[in-house]
Design a protein around this motif. Structure first.
Motif, short mmCIF file in Angstrom:
data_model
loop_
_atom_site.label_atom_id
_atom_site.label_comp_id
_atom_site.label_asym_id
_atom_site.label_seq_id
_atom_site.Cartn_x
_atom_site.Cartn_y
_atom_site.Cartn_z
N ASP A 2 32.28 68.84 -42.42
CA ASP A 2 31.81 67.87 -41.35
C ASP A 2 31.56 68.67 -40.17
O ASP A 2 32.29 69.39 -39.50
CB ASP A 2 32.81 66.91 -40.99
N ALA A 3 30.33 68.56 -39.68
CA ALA A 3 30.10 69.14 -38.63
C ALA A 3 30.06 68.31 -37.20
O ALA A 3 29.94 66.99 -37.53
CB ALA A 3 28.51 69.79 -38.47
N ARG A 4 30.43 68.80 -36.12
CA ARG A 4 30.40 67.87 -34.74
C ARG A 4 30.10 68.94 -33.75
O ARG A 4 29.84 69.86 -33.80
CB ARG A 4 31.72 67.46 -34.65
N VAL A 5 29.45 68.10 -32.79
CA VAL A 5 28.77 68.86 -31.29
C VAL A 5 29.75 68.31 -30.27
O VAL A 5 29.99 67.21 -30.38
CB VAL A 5 27.61 68.62 -31.19
N GLU A 6 30.35 69.22 -29.40
CA GLU A 6 31.29 69.00 -28.36
C GLU A 6 30.59 69.51 -27.36
O GLU A 6 30.02 70.72 -27.42
CB GLU A 6 32.48 69.12 -28.75
N GLU A 7 31.01 69.08 -25.88
CA GLU A 7 30.78 69.92 -24.78
C GLU A 7 31.66 70.95 -24.49
O GLU A 7 32.99 70.34 -24.83
CB GLU A 7 30.46 69.02 -23.62
N GLY A 9 33.88 73.69 -21.81
CA GLY A 9 34.39 73.46 -20.46
C GLY A 9 33.33 73.99 -19.47
O GLY A 9 33.31 73.26 -18.21
N THR A 10 32.02 74.28 -19.89
CA THR A 10 31.06 74.35 -18.99
C THR A 10 29.85 73.39 -18.98
O THR A 10 29.02 73.65 -18.33
CB THR A 10 30.24 75.78 -19.18
N GLY A 11 29.95 72.61 -19.86
CA GLY A 11 29.04 71.44 -19.96
C GLY A 11 27.92 71.75 -21.03
O GLY A 11 27.01 70.82 -21.43
N ARG A 12 28.20 72.99 -21.76
CA ARG A 12 27.10 73.31 -22.85
C ARG A 12 27.66 72.73 -24.12
O ARG A 12 28.83 72.62 -24.37
CB ARG A 12 26.99 74.84 -22.97
N ARG A 13 26.59 72.29 -25.00
CA ARG A 13 26.97 71.70 -26.13
C ARG A 13 27.20 72.71 -27.19
O ARG A 13 26.69 73.76 -27.39
CB ARG A 13 25.88 70.80 -26.52
N GLN A 14 28.36 72.53 -28.07
CA GLN A 14 28.88 73.60 -29.01
C GLN A 14 29.02 73.01 -30.37
O GLN A 14 29.56 72.05 -30.31
CB GLN A 14 30.26 74.19 -28.52
#
Length: 123
Positions: A2-7, A9-14
């Motif tokens: 399962d892939a997920r995208v989160e922000e 601490g700097t606001g970048r999406r990872q």
């Protein structure tokens, strides 16, 4: 996986748990996901089928396309090709044990597709 995208601490999406190339789903789709491939395997499930009979069973596919898919499936070991020394010469195709391993999820795909709401388009 399962892939997920989160922000971060700097606001970048990872992206996390990224499916590495080729992941199991991608590998399976490369093998079985080609147009007409599943249909060909499904029509071979009950025993050997002659090329012309198979091409009649698969409406909408040209003989050239069916021939290409059959060569690909034979190379992959999912079907076998047998030339019958008859007059005229006849060619039969048969699903292998490896090819049969796809029938379970193809049947589940068929059931799922039959359960979809009317009017759901495929385009």
């Amino acid at each position: 996986m399962d892939a997920r995208v989160e922000e971060d601490g700097t606001g970048r999406r990872q992206a996390y748990n990224v499916c590495l190339e080729p992941c199991a789903i991608e590998r399976g789709m490369r093998i079985i996901g080609g147009k007409w491939t599943g249909s060909i395997l499904w029509h071979l499930k009950d025993g050997p089928v002659r090329f012309n009979d198979l091409s009649r069973m698969i409406g909408g596919a040209s003989k050239k396309m069916i021939s290409e898919r059959l060569r690909q499936l034979e190379t992959q070991g999912l079907i076998t090709r047998t030339v019958m020394e008859t007059a005229p010469v006849s060619v039969h195709y048969e699903i292998t044990e490896l090819g049969r391993t796809a029938l379970g999820f193809l049947d589940e795909l068929r059931k799922w597709s039959e359960s979809l709401p009317e009017g759901l388009t495929t385009s």
